[in-house]
Scaffold this active site. Structure first.
Site, short mmCIF file in Angstrom:
data_model
loop_
_atom_site.label_atom_id
_atom_site.label_comp_id
_atom_site.label_asym_id
_atom_site.label_seq_id
_atom_site.Cartn_x
_atom_site.Cartn_y
_atom_site.Cartn_z
N ARG A 37 0.91 -0.90 -0.03
CA ARG A 37 0.10 0.37 0.07
C ARG A 37 0.57 1.16 0.11
O ARG A 37 1.46 1.42 0.79
CB ARG A 37 -0.68 0.25 1.49
CG ARG A 37 -1.82 -1.11 1.12
CD ARG A 37 -3.07 -0.55 1.97
NE ARG A 37 -3.74 -2.23 2.13
CZ ARG A 37 -4.64 -2.81 1.09
NH1 ARG A 37 -4.91 -2.16 0.26
NH2 ARG A 37 -5.12 -3.95 1.44
N ASP A 38 0.58 2.41 -0.73
CA ASP A 38 1.01 3.41 -1.05
C ASP A 38 1.35 4.18 0.96
O ASP A 38 -0.12 4.14 1.24
CB ASP A 38 0.69 3.85 -1.95
CG ASP A 38 1.79 5.45 -2.74
OD1 ASP A 38 2.12 5.37 -3.38
OD2 ASP A 38 1.66 6.50 -1.66
N ILE A 39 2.18 5.23 1.40
CA ILE A 39 2.07 5.34 2.07
C ILE A 39 1.19 6.27 2.35
O ILE A 39 0.75 6.77 3.33
CB ILE A 39 3.31 5.72 2.65
CG1 ILE A 39 3.61 5.55 4.47
CG2 ILE A 39 3.89 6.85 2.35
CD1 ILE A 39 4.62 6.03 4.97
N ASN A 95 4.46 7.05 -13.63
CA ASN A 95 5.39 8.07 -13.37
C ASN A 95 6.98 7.64 -13.31
O ASN A 95 7.22 7.26 -13.35
CB ASN A 95 5.40 9.43 -11.78
CG ASN A 95 3.76 9.40 -11.95
OD1 ASN A 95 3.19 9.61 -12.50
ND2 ASN A 95 3.23 9.41 -11.17
N HIS A 108 7.72 1.30 -10.50
CA HIS A 108 6.57 0.58 -9.77
C HIS A 108 5.83 1.39 -10.80
O HIS A 108 5.68 2.11 -11.68
CB HIS A 108 6.29 1.86 -8.21
CG HIS A 108 6.73 3.05 -8.59
ND1 HIS A 108 8.62 3.11 -8.59
CD2 HIS A 108 6.21 4.04 -8.66
CE1 HIS A 108 8.04 5.38 -8.75
NE2 HIS A 108 6.22 5.38 -8.23
N HIS A 110 1.41 2.32 -9.83
CA HIS A 110 0.61 3.12 -8.73
C HIS A 110 -0.79 2.23 -9.66
O HIS A 110 -1.27 2.35 -10.69
CB HIS A 110 0.27 4.17 -9.12
CG HIS A 110 1.52 5.24 -8.62
ND1 HIS A 110 1.82 5.91 -6.92
CD2 HIS A 110 2.30 5.33 -9.25
CE1 HIS A 110 2.34 6.44 -7.17
NE2 HIS A 110 3.68 6.30 -8.50
#
Ligand code: 5GP
Ligand code: ZN
Length: 122
Positions: A37-39, A95, A108, A110
């Protein structure tokens, strides 16, 4: 594109997450990939999917190891299924570089969803 030899980068945050030196909330893992999970989530569901091997960005990864890049994409789609957003829809974002908004230089994807995704593009 010059050949790029993946290695663990000692000053890379995401290599630290793969190694378990930096805690993360794991969502999915394969022999080649890791998802967590993204922080700072941008949506109710926001998962980062990475190759365990260090490549600085997706362009470098796909040039050096297209099968691994494909494994990252397949893992990203699997994460959407695991998170229950595959049918409703979601967004994959990659990105690349400073102008692309990349801040962590370990390739990565998202996976973003859990509600109507707003923002560029669309
Ligand atoms: P980028 O901007 O490079 O495309 O995405 C990097 C993402 O990593 C950002 O969305 C940011 O919130 C996330 N991030 C940064 N540091 C950490 C961390 O320590 N743990 C986790 N889980 N995500 C992080
Ligand atoms: Zn790394």
């Amino acid at each position: 594109v010059a050949r790029y030899d993946a290695r663990v980068s000692s000053d890379c945050l995401f290599c630290g997450i793969v190694a378990g030196d930096i805690p993360s909330t794991k969502v999915y893992e394969t022999d080649l990939t890791f998802a967590f999970r993204d922080i700072h989530p941008s949506a109710p569901i926001h998962v980062l999917v990475i190759p365990k091997a260090h490549y600085p960005d997706m362009a470098t990864l796909v040039a050096a190891d297209p099968q691994l890049a494909s494994a990252v994409l397949a893992a990203s789609a699997e994460v959407a299924s695991i998170e229950g957003i595959a049918d409703a829809g979601y967004r994959m974002v990659v990105n690349t570089g400073t102008d692309g908004g990349q801040t962590i230089f370990h390739a990565h994807v998202h996976v973003i969803g859990g509600g109507k995704v707003v923002g560029l593009p669309g």
